[in-house]
Enzyme design. Structure first.
Site, PDB file in Angstrom:
ATOM      1  N   SER A 160       0.887  -1.174   0.000  1.00  0.00           N
ATOM      2  CA  SER A 160       0.000   0.000   0.000  1.00  0.00           C
ATOM      3  C   SER A 160       0.919   1.217   0.000  1.00  0.00           C
ATOM      4  O   SER A 160       1.748   1.339   0.902  1.00  0.00           O
ATOM      5  CB  SER A 160      -0.864   0.023   1.262  1.00  0.00           C
ATOM      6  OG  SER A 160      -1.556  -1.201   1.390  1.00  0.00           O
ATOM      7  N   ALA A 183       6.252  -1.230  11.726  1.00  0.00           N
ATOM      8  CA  ALA A 183       5.167  -0.461  11.132  1.00  0.00           C
ATOM      9  C   ALA A 183       5.804   0.624  10.280  1.00  0.00           C
ATOM     10  O   ALA A 183       7.011   0.875  10.373  1.00  0.00           O
ATOM     11  CB  ALA A 183       4.312   0.154  12.239  1.00  0.00           C
ATOM     12  N   LYS A 184       4.972   1.265   9.460  1.00  0.00           N
ATOM     13  CA  LYS A 184       5.537   2.262   8.539  1.00  0.00           C
ATOM     14  C   LYS A 184       6.203   3.421   9.287  1.00  0.00           C
ATOM     15  O   LYS A 184       7.052   4.104   8.750  1.00  0.00           O
ATOM     16  CB  LYS A 184       4.447   2.772   7.604  1.00  0.00           C
ATOM     17  CG  LYS A 184       4.053   1.692   6.589  1.00  0.00           C
ATOM     18  CD  LYS A 184       3.595   2.233   5.263  1.00  0.00           C
ATOM     19  CE  LYS A 184       3.593   1.140   4.203  1.00  0.00           C
ATOM     20  NZ  LYS A 184       2.296   0.706   3.765  1.00  0.00           N
ATOM     21  N   ARG A 185       5.812   3.611  10.543  1.00  0.00           N
ATOM     22  CA  ARG A 185       6.419   4.724  11.294  1.00  0.00           C
ATOM     23  C   ARG A 185       7.844   4.409  11.787  1.00  0.00           C
ATOM     24  O   ARG A 185       8.536   5.302  12.267  1.00  0.00           O
ATOM     25  CB  ARG A 185       5.531   5.112  12.472  1.00  0.00           C
ATOM     26  CG  ARG A 185       5.308   3.995  13.443  1.00  0.00           C
ATOM     27  CD  ARG A 185       4.407   4.370  14.612  1.00  0.00           C
ATOM     28  NE  ARG A 185       4.172   3.198  15.423  1.00  0.00           N
ATOM     29  CZ  ARG A 185       3.258   2.276  15.165  1.00  0.00           C
ATOM     30  NH1 ARG A 185       2.459   2.403  14.125  1.00  0.00           N
ATOM     31  NH2 ARG A 185       3.122   1.215  15.936  1.00  0.00           N
ATOM     32  N   ASP A 186       8.275   3.146  11.682  1.00  0.00           N
ATOM     33  CA  ASP A 186       9.623   2.786  12.144  1.00  0.00           C
ATOM     34  C   ASP A 186      10.652   3.206  11.101  1.00  0.00           C
ATOM     35  O   ASP A 186      11.160   2.384  10.332  1.00  0.00           O
ATOM     36  CB  ASP A 186       9.726   1.280  12.400  1.00  0.00           C
ATOM     37  CG  ASP A 186       8.789   0.841  13.507  1.00  0.00           C
ATOM     38  OD1 ASP A 186       8.747   1.538  14.536  1.00  0.00           O
ATOM     39  OD2 ASP A 186       8.089  -0.164  13.335  1.00  0.00           O
TER      40      ASP A 186
END
Ligand code: GLU
Length: 283
Positions: free
Chosen positions: A8, A244-247
């Protein structure tokens, strides 16, 4: 054999995506099969073109090649609409006007594999009220799970090499199939696309095992072939949490910028050797 990797484009890919893409790629290539990409860009408000470009660059950096042009969910909206109309004509979906706050406020809501279950508020609206509100209020479309599950009966899907698993889609309650802000949910779009692309083996993270029960139900309702599934372990950080994408530290773009060799990283991931601080875990 045909596998796919379906990012995504809502953020940068990280080590977990690399592991997943390698698993899907190698499974197909090892069997002389095809590996395809799908861009899951159905969420128009969160998808960004720069993340599509970045994902393709990351995969090339890892040394991965894919077959054909990537499929884009944003170009398949007609197929999602048609499936929803088919389910609607059979009385298997209903419009839901509840906001997140309405659902959160419903203390009775029990929990399922993906959080609070929808308490069913809009399932039994009178037809007149339903039509009036549809003309005026934003709404999503939910599957009438009890009716759907009763229609198809007992279902199984196969985890490759481990045999059949009984599907329990009812545990998910009345899932959303089309959202207020997006023309199809992940469950509907992904199930339709995997079938349309001719995916024979869905290789993806074990965080999606419970979703497979829902996908199996949708396959049965919509007359779609059932692929084999291979759910792999997840890349986790030092705290044991899946990435997660925030990492940002684990993003492939960050590793690339630090001068890491993508092909060497791919070889390490294939051998189960992760950069220090990361590990593989089966949830
Ligand atoms: N776009 C989905 C994701 O990134 C794909 C999941 C799947 O492989 O089915 O989580």
């Amino acid at each position: 054999m045909l596998t796919r990797f379906a990012p995504s484009p809502t953020g940068e890919l990280h080590l977990g995506h690399a592991y997943s893409a390698l698993a899907a790629h190698d499974a197909a290539r090892g069997a002389g099969g095809a590996f395809r990409l799908r861009i899951d860009d159905i969420d128009g408000s969160r998808s960004r073109e720069i993340y599509v470009d970045a994902a393709l660059a990351d995969l090339a950096w890892l040394g991965l090649g894919w077959d054909g042009a990537p499929v884009r969910q944003s170009e398949r909206l007609g197929a999602y609409d048609a499936a929803l109309a088919d389910l609607a004509a059979r009385g298997l979906v209903y419009p839901c006007f509840c906001t997140r706050a309405d659902i959160a406020a419903s203390l009775a809501a029990p929990h399922g594999p993906a959080g609070a279950l929808y308490p069913g508020t809009c399932r039994h609206l009178l037809p007149g009220d339903r039509e009036r509100r549809m003309a005026q209020e934003p709404h999503c479309w939910r599957l009438d799970m009890r009716r759907a599950a009763a229609l198809v009966g007992k279902l199984w899907w196969e985890e490759e090499g481990q045999g059949l698993r009984a599907a329990d889609p009812a545990a998910h309650g009345d899932i959303v199939l089309a959202r207020k802000d997006a023309p199809a949910s992940y469950h509907l779009a992904s199930t339709l696309d995997d079938a349309a692309m001719g995916v024979t083996h869905v290789v993806r993270g074990a965080d999606l095992i419970a979703s497979t029960d829902v996908h199996r139900l949708l396959q049965a309702l919509l007359g779609l072939a059932t692929p084999l599934y291979r759910h792999h372990a997840l890349v986790c950080d030092t705290a044991g949490q899946r990435l997660a994408k925030r990492d940002a530290a684990a993003s492939l773009a960050a590793l690339r910028a630090r001068g890491v060799d993508g092909k060497k990283l791919a070889a390490d991931l294939r051998a189960g050797r992760l950069p220090s601080g990361y590990s593989l875990k089966m949830p």
